[in-house]
Design an enzyme around this catalytic site. Structure first.
Site: not given
Ligand code: AHR
Length: 654
Positions: A48, A242, A373-374
């Site tokens: 990321e 995120c 994601n999440e």
């Molecule tokens: O890895 C850091 C963050 O942690 C990521 O962006 C998210 O998916 C998680 O909450």
């Protein structure tokens, strides 16, 4: 002190009856217990753009705000006007349709002194002695004759490289020159100086080391990619995290804005710029120089399966929680379908042709695609349904990764698992950022998962040390050891857990927002954490099928402070077993094989430290590193003494 904390944990464990405390004196390795097949890509990477992982990190561009597209167009730049030089610096708009909206005009009113711009890079700029740095830029003369440029690398008054650029014209042209640094230095400035009276328009001022990964122009940092390649990762998940969702929908990651020529990739604020008040990073943007083509290419270089995750039409629910109405989801779904075509379509298809135009006519062989994601709640399920229907009807073979939200338990997690199971979801992404204690206690997490239900992608995990102030969220051995213990549980349950990746992957020592992280770097160097070495031990010693290792007739996941898993490698014809000793003292064991093995010795790779609070740094990058040795096998038995706080991998020929 830490030892006491750790030992205490186990003492408490005894009281709670969490660990069956029958002393272990021997392990039995069953040579005929070939179990489920292990996904060949099980141990992978989560990437990321957080902590300056892309711009300022893996992506080797050295100039921050290289095209003046930040909302503050001179952020990262400083005007130079010294020794009597007179003039002005402006940004002006391009009049074409490209996403590169602005350029710099340098207007020089006399020929005296020194006039231009300087850039200090991403939290500094560093160069290495005798290395070449490729400078490219677009320029045109707007007014005046005989204008020329001088490019310099300088540390204070010390000029480390100096090149003149003549022959500037009245039309926009691209220029390329090489600067060779005379010495190694950090906190260097790049300067572009205008000589002569007149006006010069200039844009996309970009500086890269010539020596990138695979020597690619505008490429990636070789030292960082090498560490990734050394892990032999099974997959590369990108672009997050995120960042996929964005703090609002406009800020979501849109892969179509990240391919093609740089002028067509729009700069955007990085969501981690503003996420944490205590780690504000006002200069954190995404140039998308590392975009989806480059991610696919990196995955290919690493021999890893590409695993892109896309927005499902829900912005980060911790932030704005903006939501796309179901009847307006088409654009998002189309992005997913087009991405599959971009990755796998023939050169005859619209998106396959774009991939080919970027230099990769062969498909990237995409197998996985992540939706969201999440995200959580019925809003996620409703949107996931729409994606599922569209993707599966066009590409039935595509494996869809669904999310179970940000937590590994609780009401939302249970809800999503129930709903996704009812829909026969294939792979569910679980995230856990938890204490080392949680990791130790959760080594049996998957023992009781439904063998007929969806498979698990342990997509983001890391132990967050919380026990002492100076250990807070450090990449120390306590965290790494607990991850190793937990990972024996993932491996033992590899029939359920198909993929796993530590997160986040990268962090700039002077630019991070989130810790811990697997690999840390500055502008000159890089180091791997103890957590990296744990990951690498698993990813480079995977096996093809699960096998059985027991003590006192049972699998081992915390009993007597020990954790173990075994696999068979059918190709190498080996049995591989991993034993983690979380005790503060040496433990002597017999390891007994249920039949004959080949050869008189086993290979033994040991990762160990007596201190749980040991962490690495740029100055001390290898306090904990794997040591390979050989141990004798006598009459189907290996007699070993496992060091305190050690992760041990044994490989035995069958
Ligand atoms: O890895 C850091 C963050 O942690 C990521 O962006 C998210 O998916 C998680 O909450």
């Amino acid at each position: 002190m830490k030892r006491i904390t750790f030992s205490l944990l186990f003492a408490i464990g005894i009281c709670w009856g969490v660990y069956a405390q029958q002393k272990i004196s021997a392990f039995e390795v069953d040579l005929k217990s070939k179990g489920a097949s292990i996904a060949p890509d099980m141990w992978g990477l989560f990437f990321e753009d957080i902590n300056f992982a892309a711009d300022g990190g893996l992506y080797a561009e050295m100039i921050k705000n290289y095209s003046f597209e930040f909302p503050s167009p001179f952020m990262g730049w400083q005007r130079i006007q010294e020794q009597g030089a007179m003039g002005y610096h402006y940004t002006k708009p391009h009049l074409d349709e490209s996403k590169n909206k602005k350029f710099l005009q340098m207007q020089r009113l006399n020929e005296e002194g020194v006039f231009g711009m300087s850039n200090a890079g991403f939290r500094g700029m560093a160069v290495k002695a005798n290395a070449n740095y490729r400078l490219t830029f677009m320029a045109r003369i707007a007014k005046g004759e005989n204008l020329s440029l001088k490019a310099q690398l300088a540390k204070g008054r010390n000029i480390l490289a100096d090149v003149n650029i003549e022959g500037l014209t009245r039309d926009w042209q691209e220029y390329e020159v090489m600067l060779t640094a005379s010495e190694t230095a950090d906190q260097v400035n790049f300067k572009i100086l205008l000589e002569g009276e007149g006006e010069l328009d200039i844009d996309m001022i970009s500086l890269f080391p010539e020596d990138t990964w695979k020597g690619r122009k505008r490429g990636l940092r070789k030292d960082i990619v090498q560490l990734l390649a050394d892990m032999n990762p099974g997959f590369l998940r990108f672009p997050g995290g995120c960042i996929v969702e964005g703090f609002d929908l406009e800020n979501r990651y849109q892969w179509k804005n990240t391919i093609g020529e740089m002028k067509d990739r729009g700069t955007m604020i990085n969501r981690w710029n503003i996420e944490f008040a205590h780690r504000n990073a006002p200069d954190y943007f995404q140039s998308f120089g590392l975009g989806f083509f480059e991610y696919f290419q990196l995955a290919e270089d690493l021999g890893a399966e590409p695993l892109p995750i896309l927005s499902c039409g829900l912005a980060c629910q911790y932030n704005s929680g903006e939501i796309v109405p179901l009847d307006m989801l088409d654009e998002y779904v189309q992005d997913a379908l087009d991405l599959i075509e971009f990755a796998n379509g023939s050169v005859e298809t619209a998106w396959g042709a774009k991939r080919a135009a970027m230099g990769h006519p062969e498909p990237f062989d995409l197998k996985y695609i992540g939706v969201g994601n999440e995200n959580w709640g019925p809003q996620y399920i409703e949107r996931a349904d729409v994606f599922e229907k569209a993707i599966k009807s066009a590409y039935p073979e595509m494996i869809i990764v669904s999310t179970s939200g940000p937590s590994p338990d609780g009401h939302e997690f249970d809800y999503l698992w129930k709903e996704l199971t009812a829909r026969n979801a294939e792979l569910i992404d679980e995230h856990y950022y938890k204490s080392p204690e949680w990791f130790l206690e959760s080594a049996r997490r998957y023992d009781n998962y439904d063998r007929n239900g969806p498979k698990v992608f342990a997509g983001e995990y890391a132990a967050h040390s919380t026990t002492e102030k100076d250990a807070l969220k450090k990449n120390n051995w306590e965290a790494a050891l607990s991850e190793a213990a937990f990972m024996t549980g993932l491996e033992r349950n590899a029939d359920i857990v198909r993929l796993a990746s530590y997160a986040p992957l990268l962090a700039h020592v002077d630019g991070w927002q989130w810790a811990p992280d697997m690999i840390w770097f500055d502008n000159l160097g890089v180091y791997a954490t103890p957590n990296y070495y744990v990951q690498k031990l698993f990813s480079t010693n995977p096996g093809t099928h699960t096998a059985t290792i027991t003590a006192n007739g049972n699998t081992v996941a915390g009993e007597d402070g020990m954790y173990a898993s075994a696999t068979i490698d059918e190709k190498a014809k080996e049995i591989i077993f991993k034993i983690v000793n979380t005790n503060a003292e040496i433990r002597a064991f017999d390891i007994k094989f249920s039949g004959n093995v080949k050869g008189k010795n086993a290979t033994w790779i040991e990762l160990q430290s007596d201190q749980l609070d040991v962490a690495h740094s740029l100055k001390e990058p290898k306090k904990i590193a794997p040591e390979e040795k050989s141990v004798e096998i006598q009459k189907r038995v290996v007699k070993t003494e496992l060091k305190p706080y050690s992760v041990n991998v044994f490989r035995v020929k069958l």
